[in-house]
Design a protein around this motif. Structure first.
Motif, PDB file in Angstrom:
ATOM      1  N   ARG A   1       0.824  -1.227   0.000  1.00 24.40           N
ATOM      2  CA  ARG A   1       0.000   0.000   0.000  1.00 24.40           C
ATOM      3  C   ARG A   1       0.854   1.271   0.000  1.00 24.40           C
ATOM      4  O   ARG A   1       0.525   2.253  -0.688  1.00 24.40           O
ATOM      5  N   TYR A   2       1.963   1.277   0.749  1.00 20.78           N
ATOM      6  CA  TYR A   2       2.817   2.462   0.748  1.00 20.78           C
ATOM      7  C   TYR A   2       3.609   2.579  -0.551  1.00 20.78           C
ATOM      8  O   TYR A   2       3.898   3.682  -1.018  1.00 20.78           O
ATOM      9  N   ALA A   3       3.972   1.443  -1.109  1.00 23.72           N
ATOM     10  CA  ALA A   3       4.648   1.460  -2.404  1.00 23.72           C
ATOM     11  C   ALA A   3       3.723   2.022  -3.479  1.00 23.72           C
ATOM     12  O   ALA A   3       4.158   2.773  -4.363  1.00 23.72           O
ATOM     13  N   LEU A   4       2.449   1.670  -3.419  1.00 23.60           N
ATOM     14  CA  LEU A   4       1.477   2.208  -4.374  1.00 23.60           C
ATOM     15  C   LEU A   4       1.416   3.731  -4.265  1.00 23.60           C
ATOM     16  O   LEU A   4       1.384   4.446  -5.278  1.00 23.60           O
ATOM     17  N   LEU A   5       1.414   4.228  -3.032  1.00 26.41           N
ATOM     18  CA  LEU A   5       1.373   5.669  -2.802  1.00 26.41           C
ATOM     19  C   LEU A   5       2.639   6.340  -3.322  1.00 26.41           C
ATOM     20  O   LEU A   5       2.582   7.390  -3.973  1.00 26.41           O
ATOM     21  N   THR A   6       3.784   5.719  -3.063  1.00 25.70           N
ATOM     22  CA  THR A   6       5.060   6.299  -3.495  1.00 25.70           C
ATOM     23  C   THR A   6       5.166   6.387  -5.004  1.00 25.70           C
ATOM     24  O   THR A   6       5.468   7.446  -5.567  1.00 25.70           O
ATOM     25  N   VAL A   7       4.915   5.273  -5.663  1.00 28.13           N
ATOM     26  CA  VAL A   7       5.080   5.227  -7.118  1.00 28.13           C
ATOM     27  C   VAL A   7       4.061   6.131  -7.806  1.00 28.13           C
ATOM     28  O   VAL A   7       4.390   6.842  -8.763  1.00 28.13           O
ATOM     29  N   GLY A   8       2.826   6.135  -7.330  1.00 28.53           N
ATOM     30  CA  GLY A   8       1.825   7.029  -7.899  1.00 28.53           C
ATOM     31  C   GLY A   8       2.244   8.489  -7.776  1.00 28.53           C
ATOM     32  O   GLY A   8       2.119   9.274  -8.727  1.00 28.53           O
ATOM     33  N   SER A   9       2.791   8.845  -6.610  1.00 25.39           N
ATOM     34  CA  SER A   9       3.217  10.231  -6.388  1.00 25.39           C
ATOM     35  C   SER A   9       4.408  10.608  -7.266  1.00 25.39           C
ATOM     36  O   SER A   9       4.471  11.707  -7.812  1.00 25.39           O
ATOM     37  N   VAL A  10       5.365   9.694  -7.400  1.00 26.67           N
ATOM     38  CA  VAL A  10       6.555   9.969  -8.218  1.00 26.67           C
ATOM     39  C   VAL A  10       6.171  10.178  -9.676  1.00 26.67           C
ATOM     40  O   VAL A  10       6.677  11.086 -10.344  1.00 26.67           O
ATOM     41  N   LEU A  11       5.267   9.345 -10.188  1.00 26.64           N
ATOM     42  CA  LEU A  11       4.847   9.515 -11.588  1.00 26.64           C
ATOM     43  C   LEU A  11       3.989  10.760 -11.753  1.00 26.64           C
ATOM     44  O   LEU A  11       4.035  11.421 -12.796  1.00 26.64           O
ATOM     45  N   GLY A  12       3.214  11.116 -10.733  1.00 25.87           N
ATOM     46  CA  GLY A  12       2.480  12.374 -10.776  1.00 25.87           C
ATOM     47  C   GLY A  12       3.440  13.543 -10.891  1.00 25.87           C
ATOM     48  O   GLY A  12       3.238  14.465 -11.698  1.00 25.87           O
ATOM     49  N   LEU A  13       4.513  13.508 -10.092  1.00 27.42           N
ATOM     50  CA  LEU A  13       5.564  14.530 -10.153  1.00 27.42           C
ATOM     51  C   LEU A  13       6.166  14.599 -11.545  1.00 27.42           C
ATOM     52  O   LEU A  13       6.343  15.686 -12.115  1.00 27.42           O
ATOM     53  N   ALA A  14       6.498  13.433 -12.111  1.00 28.07           N
ATOM     54  CA  ALA A  14       7.139  13.393 -13.432  1.00 28.07           C
ATOM     55  C   ALA A  14       6.237  14.006 -14.501  1.00 28.07           C
ATOM     56  O   ALA A  14       6.712  14.757 -15.363  1.00 28.07           O
TER      57      ALA A  14
END
Length: 561
Positions: free
Chosen positions: A415-428
């Protein structure tokens, strides 16, 4: 509805330099939170996403609604296809665990060699390379990390080992997607790009097993196992060069990984490393001294247990490797059997992102293609892994209800990995659509002339570090590399290839990949510690690539012919 938005690379003070300095802020925030403040990756990613949104709105004047729409598209892309692939890969591994067959897999690898240094080469480098060739997007890090911990590696050492090993095959990962993407965006034949990449990354790949052994067991381990580490690296490199230049860009990593594995197995018939027992004792002692307790959403990480030394039948060995045999067959059919490949591609749902499609423009004032989203619900590597998992579930006679329950547990654990990766791609996506990314690139290219060849791999490194994907790094910077090369009088194919090659060494420091590694080995929340373990290797390999590309642009131009 907002009026169409066109990025401005001199939005701050009518200056490219000032605008670039402001554009760097989101990247700096991520790495400060991770490396200095030592926060958890999902906090760093969320802070970086917030910074990118503020920079887009306040510095670049991007309308609020378009900025948030760009972020939402990036977040969804992070969840599907990227984390969908990781979820499927870890679920497939969990099926082998609950079936009891994972113990047989460990025994099979142990029978090839019970030396932990060589197991690191076989599993992280050879087997991980094969997984990168087929799936990519974090799957090899997740699967091989778990396997190393179960064989007795400490979680921290396992994470660092698999992250370093994952550099060699990244450029040709997921059936050559990073290179194919670069070709589609630049109009350069991707076979030509792949050929040049095949004259860059193999040089680094040759030394990766040697560095890997250093991480596992220090200088003593390198002294005792360097012959087989060098043989595996050379076999991988030669096969990667030959396949990328003369056989197939898509098949490059499959051929290279199998060549390295065969080389290791054959050499072990004639040569044995010294100090195997002592190495196991040192690793066990080091694991105790690290004092890193397993963490994570599920409560614990994988646990090391004694490996059986019994002799297995051929049938048990085949069943142990069945999940990965199935994966190879499924992916080979889906990616290489043209009728099936075309049918799967025809099922993709392609559409412009509602609200932003047609309203976000490029520097040239044309509609940006970044607003296009593809929902490959059947062709996606994650779905192919799920299909592979269903086949394995049937073969292992696992109850469907148990398999579904295990998938639910996997989602919770990640669940935290999902949050991290989603946020990083949002940033990109926000940085790309607002113009922050291309501003940084143009600033690096401006005024450097031919020396830009030295800086070229850095763009790929930054792009992959931010997005966790060499494919995404090429999507961000491939056209910039092409235009910068033309302005500087350099070979565009060389610099586009350099973007790909620079990206391979940025993957190990990506927040996305750090989170995947941490989650897999049970160290979620320890991403900053893992980052400190691998950062020096990433920077060192990047500098080597920068020097190589610069030399290829002049005195070694014969290498790229």
């Amino acid at each position: 509805m907002s009026t169409p938005y066109t990025p401005d690379v001199t939005a701050v003070g009518d200056s490219l330099f000032l605008t670039a300095m402001v554009s760097i802020i989101p990247l700096a925030v991520v790495f400060i939170f991770l490396g200095v403040l030592k926060t958890k990756a999902h906090f760093a990613a969320l802070a970086g996403l917030a910074a990118s949104i503020l920079v887009a709105i306040l510095a670049f004047g991007m309308p609020v609604d378009l900025t948030l729409l760009g972020a939402s598209q990036g977040i969804l892309y992070g969840l599907f296809p990227i984390m969908w692939i990781v979820l499927a890969a870890i679920w497939l591994y969990e099926l082998t665990v609950i079936s009891g067959r994972f113990e047989d897999l460990r025994t099979a690898f142990n029978r090839i060699s019970d030396d932990p240094r060589i197991q690191g080469i076989i599993i992280a480098f050879c087997f991980g390379g094969l997984l990168e060739a087929l799936a990519g997007f974090g799957a090899p890090v997740a699967i091989t990390g778990v396997m190393l911990v179960s064989l007795g590696f400490s979680p921290m050492r396992a994470a660092a080992t698999v992250l370093l090993a994952n550099t060699a095959p990244v450029a040709f990962g997921a059936i050559g997607i990073p290179i194919i993407t670069a070709g589609n965006l630049t109009g350069i034949d991707y076979h030509e790009i792949g050929a040049v990449v095949g004259r860059q990354t193999p040089i680094l790949a040759m030394f990766v097993p040697l560095l890997l052994v250093m991480i596992v067991d220090g200088k003593r381990g390198l002294k005792q196992t360097w012959p087989i580490a060098l043989v595996s690296g050379i076999a991988f490199s030669i096969a990667q060069f030959i396949s990328s230049n003369y056989i197939s860009v898509e098949l490059t990593d499959i051929i290279a990984s199998l060549a390295a594995l065969i080389a290791v197995v054959v050499m072990l018939k004639f040569w044995k490393p010294k100090g195997t027992v002592e190495a196991r004792e040192r690793l066990a002692l080091a694991a105790q001294e690290e004092h890193v307790e397993p963490t994570g959403g599920a409560g614990t990480g994988p646990v090391a247990t004694a490996v059986s030394t019994e002799k297995m039948t051929v049938g048990r060995t085949v069943m142990a490797f069945l999940p990965y045999i199935v994966v190879i067959v499924v992916f080979s059919l889906a990616k290489l059997f043209t009728p099936l490949k075309n049918w799967l591609a025809s099922t993709d749902l392609k559409f412009g992102w509602p609200g932003s499609d047609g309203n976000i423009l490029t520097l040239a004032g044309k509609p940006s293609t970044a607003t296009q989203y593809t929902l490959g619900y059947l062709s996606n590597a994650g779905t192919l892994l799920i299909i592979s998992g269903v086949i394995v579930m049937i073969a292992y006679r696992i109850k469907p209800s148990l398999a579904v329950k295990e998938f639910g547990k996997t989602i919770y654990k990640l669940r935290y990995a999902l949050l991290t990766v989603g946020s990083v791609l949002g940033l990109a996506y926000v940085m790309n659509m607002s113009g922050q990314t291309i501003t940084i690139g143009q600033w690096l290219a401006a005024g450097t002339g031919a020396f830009f060849a030295f800086l070229s791999p850095i763009l790929g490194w930054v792009g992959t570090a931010v997005t966790g994907s060499d494919t995404s790094a090429n999507a961000l910077f491939a056209t910039l590399q092409q235009s910068a090369a033309e302005k500087a009088g350099l070979d565009p194919t060389l610099l586009v290839a350099a973007n790909t090659s620079g990206g391979v060494v940025g993957k190990m420091i990506s927040p996305q990949n750090l989170t995947i590694a941490a989650t897999a080995v049970g160290l979620l929340g320890k991403e900053s510690e893992i980052l400190r373990r691998v950062l020096k290797w990433s920077v060192g390999l990047l500098l080597a690539m920068c020097v190589l590309v610069y030399l290829q642009s002049n005195v070694l131009s014969w290498m790229i012919g």
